[in-house]
Design a protein around this motif. Structure first.
Motif, mmCIF file in Angstrom:
data_model
loop_
_atom_site.group_PDB
_atom_site.id
_atom_site.type_symbol
_atom_site.label_atom_id
_atom_site.label_comp_id
_atom_site.label_asym_id
_atom_site.label_seq_id
_atom_site.Cartn_x
_atom_site.Cartn_y
_atom_site.Cartn_z
ATOM 1 N N GLN A 125 0.815 -1.211 0.000
ATOM 2 C CA GLN A 125 0.000 0.000 0.000
ATOM 3 C C GLN A 125 0.853 1.268 0.000
ATOM 4 O O GLN A 125 0.588 2.216 -0.744
ATOM 5 C CB GLN A 125 -0.936 0.004 1.205
ATOM 6 N N TRP A 168 -9.212 6.624 -2.422
ATOM 7 C CA TRP A 168 -10.082 5.902 -1.488
ATOM 8 C C TRP A 168 -9.902 4.401 -1.667
ATOM 9 O O TRP A 168 -9.994 3.631 -0.712
ATOM 10 C CB TRP A 168 -11.544 6.304 -1.660
ATOM 11 N N LEU A 169 -9.613 3.981 -2.905
ATOM 12 C CA LEU A 169 -9.403 2.562 -3.180
ATOM 13 C C LEU A 169 -8.055 2.099 -2.624
ATOM 14 O O LEU A 169 -7.954 1.031 -2.022
ATOM 15 C CB LEU A 169 -9.494 2.331 -4.688
ATOM 16 N N HIS A 173 -6.429 3.083 -0.130
ATOM 17 C CA HIS A 173 -6.389 2.987 1.328
ATOM 18 C C HIS A 173 -7.134 1.755 1.846
ATOM 19 O O HIS A 173 -7.184 1.520 3.052
ATOM 20 C CB HIS A 173 -6.961 4.260 1.959
ATOM 21 N N ASP A 174 -7.714 1.004 0.929
ATOM 22 C CA ASP A 174 -8.418 -0.234 1.298
ATOM 23 C C ASP A 174 -7.508 -1.423 1.002
ATOM 24 O O ASP A 174 -6.347 -1.266 0.637
ATOM 25 C CB ASP A 174 -9.722 -0.318 0.506
ATOM 26 N N LYS A 175 -8.047 -2.613 1.112
ATOM 27 C CA LYS A 175 -7.305 -3.823 0.772
ATOM 28 C C LYS A 175 -8.021 -4.549 -0.363
ATOM 29 O O LYS A 175 -9.254 -4.562 -0.415
ATOM 30 C CB LYS A 175 -7.191 -4.752 1.992
#
Length: 420
Positions: free
Chosen positions: A58, A100-101, A103-105
């Motif tokens: 990330q 926003w994507l 920061h997700d998994k």
């Protein structure tokens, strides 16, 4: 109505964006739809972002994306004065779509995330170019192509919903020309009925332009590139490459099928269906005649050379020396379809099946693993696929040189060789 498509090279620097402006400043009297690709190497940079994100890195993904952000903000700062703040606000909204994507998994497959990330390249470039043109007195209207071009959810190689897209062209796109004669949109991308971004395959911007040419009944489509026109070989690899002034649809479809990068494989059909001529023009020198592509017969073409690097040879052999027949080949093509992966060359023997493919590691691995249920599988990487149309032996010999040919196919018109 005309369609102009500008590739990434034509908007890769400040000087080249100014050249686009010079081409368009005299084109405001007739309706013109302008399709623009991502700037320069942006798509490659965003692909690396997607790869790092999907691998669980990330921090690295965000750092790589920051470089893309900085590049586009810097370009906007150099180009814009009065329109900068509005453009910056639009850019930030597009950045947010990706961040926003990131920061997700990842919980879905790679192709889904690829499309959500990579699609932003076209949105950023068109946003900046549109603002620059408006500030320079070239009035235009910007539109998000995802509001018009509907696709299925076959990510990275989406199919267009022609019926719905045609309705959106009439409902959303045509009315924009009442405000300005020039409308700017993106190539390469679309959206599903759930508003998830999709892409149409690499070089899909040409295809987007052709689809709109068909639906808008354009008089012609012009694709602007950094070469004189369609060449018989990649001039970066073959300095002796020569311009082909006239081609027909059939020849270009053949060239595209074998991997020539000038025209996308799916581009010709929407044009051919309505006999819309295609001009390949040089934005570095708009006065050059370029290449015109139409539906008339063409004779005496030079050898046309296509070299594809980073190829993989997948050799599949029967485990028990039984013949490889329709059932076994059918199972292989079911795997190809499931993975959205098309072989560039295949050869079927009595107890073997060989295919040459682009080196896309995640798909190669899945294909080899799936094939082991039926075959003994051998994989060789680092190869090249050489295709020569209208060949003669002297040309073939000079191209192969001292390399070893590991797979050969030929017809009276076309010779293909996998070489190491």
């Amino acid at each position: 109505m005309r369609i102009y498509k500008f590739g990434g090279a034509s908007v890769s620097t400040l000087e080249r964006i100014n050249q686009v402006k010079d081409i368009l400043k005299n084109e405001q009297q007739e309706e013109l739809l302008i399709v623009i690709s991502a700037m320069g190497k942006t798509t490659n940079a965003l692909e690396k972002v997607a790869e790092q994100f999907f691998s669980g890195n990330q921090k690295e993904a965000l750092a790589l994306f920051q470089q893309v952000k900085d590049q586009h903000l810097d370009t906007a700062k150099y180009l814009l004065v009065t329109h900068y703040l509005a453009c910056e606000n639009d850019l930030i909204n597009f950045f947010t779509e990706v961040e926003w994507l990131l920061h997700d998994k990842p919980v879905r497959d790679f192709d889904y995330y690829y499309d959500q990330i990579v699609c932003v390249g076209e949105l950023l470039s068109t946003c900046i170019v549109s603002a620059f043109l408006n500030e320079s007195g070239v009035a235009n209207t910007w539109v998000d192509v995802r509001d018009i071009l509907r696709t299925d959810d076959r990510f990275r190689d989406a199919n267009i919903d022609w019926s719905f897209t045609r309705q959106q062209v009439d409902k959303v796109l045509r009315p924009l020309f009442l405000a300005t004669k020039l409308v700017i949109t993106q190539g390469f991308i679309g959206a599903t009925d759930e508003n998830e971004s999709t892409t149409l395959g690499r070089e899909g911007s040409d295809y987007t332009a052709a689809v709109f040419a068909n639906m808008l009944d354009a008089s012609h489509l012009s694709i602007w590139k950094d070469v004189e026109g369609v060449m018989n070989a990649d001039p970066k690899k073959y300095p002796g490459a020569q311009l082909i002034p006239t081609l027909n649809y059939t020849e270009v479809i053949e060239m595209a099928y074998y991997g020539a990068q000038v025209i996308h494989p799916k581009t010709i059909k929407p044009l051919q269906n309505k006999s819309i001529p295609l001009y390949v023009k040089c934005f570095l020198d708009p006065q050059l005649p370029g290449t015109v592509i139409h539906n008339k017969p063409i004779a005496h073409l030079p050898p046309i050379i296509v070299m594809k690097d980073s190829q993989v040879l997948l050799q599949l052999k029967s485990k028990d020396f039984s013949f490889i027949g329709e059932q076994e080949v059918g199972q292989l093509y079911h795997l190809f379809e499931k993975l959205s992966f098309r072989p560039n060359l295949t050869q079927n023997g009595a107890i073997s099946f060989t295919c040459c493919l682009d080196d896309r590691p995640e798909k190669i691995e899945a294909l080899a693993l799936g094939a082991t249920d039926y075959f003994d599988v051998t994989v060789e990487k680092g190869l090249q696929l050489l295709t020569v149309r209208h060949y003669h032996q002297d040309v073939v010999n000079s191209l192969v040189g001292g390399r070893k040919v590991v797979l050969l196919q030929q017809t009276p018109e076309t010779m293909q060789m996998v070489v190491r």
